[in-house]
Design a protein around this motif. Structure first.
Motif, PDB file in Angstrom:
ATOM      1  N   ALA A   7      14.375   4.213   7.427  1.00 50.82           N
ATOM      2  CA  ALA A   7      14.580   5.047   8.125  1.00 50.82           C
ATOM      3  C   ALA A   7      14.035   6.484   7.771  1.00 50.82           C
ATOM      4  O   ALA A   7      13.540   7.292   8.665  1.00 50.82           O
ATOM      5  N   ALA A   8      14.153   6.788   6.600  1.00 51.52           N
ATOM      6  CA  ALA A   8      13.595   7.954   5.772  1.00 51.52           C
ATOM      7  C   ALA A   8      11.986   8.277   6.142  1.00 51.52           C
ATOM      8  O   ALA A   8      11.561   9.134   6.464  1.00 51.52           O
ATOM      9  N   GLN A   9      11.280   7.089   6.046  1.00 51.60           N
ATOM     10  CA  GLN A   9       9.749   7.149   6.080  1.00 51.60           C
ATOM     11  C   GLN A   9       9.557   7.372   7.766  1.00 51.60           C
ATOM     12  O   GLN A   9       8.699   8.286   7.892  1.00 51.60           O
ATOM     13  N   LEU A  10      10.295   6.742   8.666  1.00 55.56           N
ATOM     14  CA  LEU A  10       9.816   6.944  10.176  1.00 55.56           C
ATOM     15  C   LEU A  10      10.384   8.413  10.447  1.00 55.56           C
ATOM     16  O   LEU A  10       9.344   9.040  11.392  1.00 55.56           O
ATOM     17  N   VAL A  11      11.327   9.105   9.924  1.00 54.28           N
ATOM     18  CA  VAL A  11      11.629  10.328  10.152  1.00 54.28           C
ATOM     19  C   VAL A  11      10.571  10.995   9.695  1.00 54.28           C
ATOM     20  O   VAL A  11       9.906  12.344  10.281  1.00 54.28           O
ATOM     21  N   VAL A  12      10.173  11.050   8.369  1.00 52.24           N
ATOM     22  CA  VAL A  12       8.952  12.002   7.918  1.00 52.24           C
ATOM     23  C   VAL A  12       7.649  11.731   8.890  1.00 52.24           C
ATOM     24  O   VAL A  12       7.172  12.738   8.968  1.00 52.24           O
ATOM     25  N   GLU A  13       7.462  10.756   9.193  1.00 50.58           N
ATOM     26  CA  GLU A  13       6.331  10.624  10.138  1.00 50.58           C
ATOM     27  C   GLU A  13       6.316  11.207  11.381  1.00 50.58           C
ATOM     28  O   GLU A  13       5.284  11.673  11.801  1.00 50.58           O
ATOM     29  N   TYR A  14       7.643  11.071  11.774  1.00 46.05           N
ATOM     30  CA  TYR A  14       7.576  11.552  13.313  1.00 46.05           C
ATOM     31  C   TYR A  14       7.660  13.046  12.927  1.00 46.05           C
ATOM     32  O   TYR A  14       7.044  13.916  13.976  1.00 46.05           O
ATOM     33  N   LYS A  15       8.215  13.670  12.150  1.00 42.88           N
ATOM     34  CA  LYS A  15       8.167  15.350  11.908  1.00 42.88           C
ATOM     35  C   LYS A  15       6.568  15.814  11.703  1.00 42.88           C
ATOM     36  O   LYS A  15       6.322  16.898  12.277  1.00 42.88           O
ATOM     37  N   ALA A  16       5.829  14.816  10.724  1.00 44.01           N
ATOM     38  CA  ALA A  16       4.447  15.240  10.580  1.00 44.01           C
ATOM     39  C   ALA A  16       3.666  15.275  12.016  1.00 44.01           C
ATOM     40  O   ALA A  16       2.945  16.128  12.196  1.00 44.01           O
ATOM     41  N   ARG A  17       3.974  14.204  12.888  1.00 44.99           N
ATOM     42  CA  ARG A  17       3.245  13.972  13.995  1.00 44.99           C
ATOM     43  C   ARG A  17       3.660  15.221  14.967  1.00 44.99           C
ATOM     44  O   ARG A  17       3.028  15.867  15.706  1.00 44.99           O
ATOM     45  N   ARG A  18       4.892  15.325  14.995  1.00 44.09           N
ATOM     46  CA  ARG A  18       5.417  16.650  15.849  1.00 44.09           C
ATOM     47  C   ARG A  18       4.627  18.086  15.522  1.00 44.09           C
ATOM     48  O   ARG A  18       4.479  18.657  16.305  1.00 44.09           O
ATOM     49  N   ALA A  19       4.751  18.387  13.995  1.00 45.69           N
ATOM     50  CA  ALA A  19       4.082  19.677  13.816  1.00 45.69           C
ATOM     51  C   ALA A  19       2.718  19.508  14.138  1.00 45.69           C
ATOM     52  O   ALA A  19       1.900  20.511  14.546  1.00 45.69           O
ATOM     53  N   GLN A  20       2.025  18.488  14.077  1.00 46.15           N
ATOM     54  CA  GLN A  20       0.484  18.138  14.345  1.00 46.15           C
ATOM     55  C   GLN A  20       0.314  18.471  16.009  1.00 46.15           C
ATOM     56  O   GLN A  20      -0.389  19.080  16.404  1.00 46.15           O
ATOM     57  N   GLU A  21       1.286  17.744  16.612  1.00 46.73           N
ATOM     58  CA  GLU A  21       1.266  18.004  17.961  1.00 46.73           C
ATOM     59  C   GLU A  21       1.406  19.676  18.416  1.00 46.73           C
ATOM     60  O   GLU A  21       0.811  19.932  19.211  1.00 46.73           O
ATOM     61  N   GLU A  22       2.446  20.160  17.750  1.00 49.94           N
ATOM     62  CA  GLU A  22       2.771  21.830  17.963  1.00 49.94           C
ATOM     63  C   GLU A  22       1.326  22.612  18.008  1.00 49.94           C
ATOM     64  O   GLU A  22       0.979  23.392  18.576  1.00 49.94           O
ATOM     65  N   LEU A  23       0.493  22.012  16.574  1.00 40.83           N
ATOM     66  CA  LEU A  23      -0.510  22.730  16.186  1.00 40.83           C
ATOM     67  C   LEU A  23      -1.617  22.588  17.437  1.00 40.83           C
ATOM     68  O   LEU A  23      -2.297  23.433  17.736  1.00 40.83           O
ATOM     69  N   ASN A  24      -1.677  21.451  17.859  1.00 43.30           N
ATOM     70  CA  ASN A  24      -2.778  21.007  18.675  1.00 43.30           C
ATOM     71  C   ASN A  24      -2.460  21.792  20.120  1.00 43.30           C
ATOM     72  O   ASN A  24      -3.399  22.355  20.746  1.00 43.30           O
TER      73      ASN A  24
END
Length: 193
Positions: free
Chosen positions: A128-145
């Protein structure tokens, strides 16, 4: 559509215009990086469901072990009672030894059951922790894009009325803004991780 896409220019992506003799192309909207990924709230809800199932399975296992031990004790006692009548007091000591062995086996199996349930809980927490970290990283990249897209869109819209020198100055400002946004995004991802 993403919430921040409202109010974006109605000029279709890929549209071209000539400004000061130079071709300028409308940038395309970045694709979503979190589409299809499980949201952290859903991960937490699934984790709680799995923990509840593990607790129920552990309780059922404990009850089954207790029932099995009770039956084993009853069987041992019934056998001992028969032998007791035949051989008087010799079987009392034997009965206690067998009951102790049955109790030790119960405790051993119960400890193994607890250990297996704890390992499953730990694995579930880690996943569960890994999935949350991956989601947050992707969300941050999405906002940067999206920030980069907005900057490119502003540049494109501004270049529609600029001279070649003004176009060059706008590009230099955009490069500086994108470098700054990338740096802020990198710090945000490290802080969230």
């Amino acid at each position: 559509p993403l919430p921040w896409t409202e109010g974006i220019s109605s000029v279709p992506p890929g549209a071209e215009a000539f400004v000061a003799g130079e071709r300028v192309t409308m940038p395309a909207l970045p694709s979503s990086l979190t589409a299809g990924y499980v949201h952290p709230e859903d991960i937490a809800r699934q984790k709680q469901d799995y923990i509840r199932q593990l607790d129920e399975q552990e309780q059922q296992g404990r009850e089954a072990l207790e029932l099995q031990t009770q039956r084993q004790r009853a069987y041992i006692r019934a056998q001992a009672e028969q032998q007791k009548q035949i051989a008087a007091g010799r079987w009392d000591q034997h009965l206690r030894a067998q009951e102790m062995a049955a109790e030790q086996e119960y405790q051993h199996q119960l400890a193994r059951l607890h250990e297996a349930a704890a390992q499953l809980r730990t694995a579930l927490e880690n996943q569960a922790a890994q999935l949350v970290v991956e989601y947050k990283a992707r969300r941050a990249q999405e906002e940067l894009n999206y920030r980069i897209y907005e900057a490119e869109l502003r540049e494109w819209e501004q270049t529609q009325h600029l001279t070649p020198d003004q176009v060059q100055n706008a590009r230099e400002r955009l490069d500086a803004q994108m470098a700054y946004a990338a740096q802020r995004n990198t710090h945000a991802v490290r802080r969230d991780a």
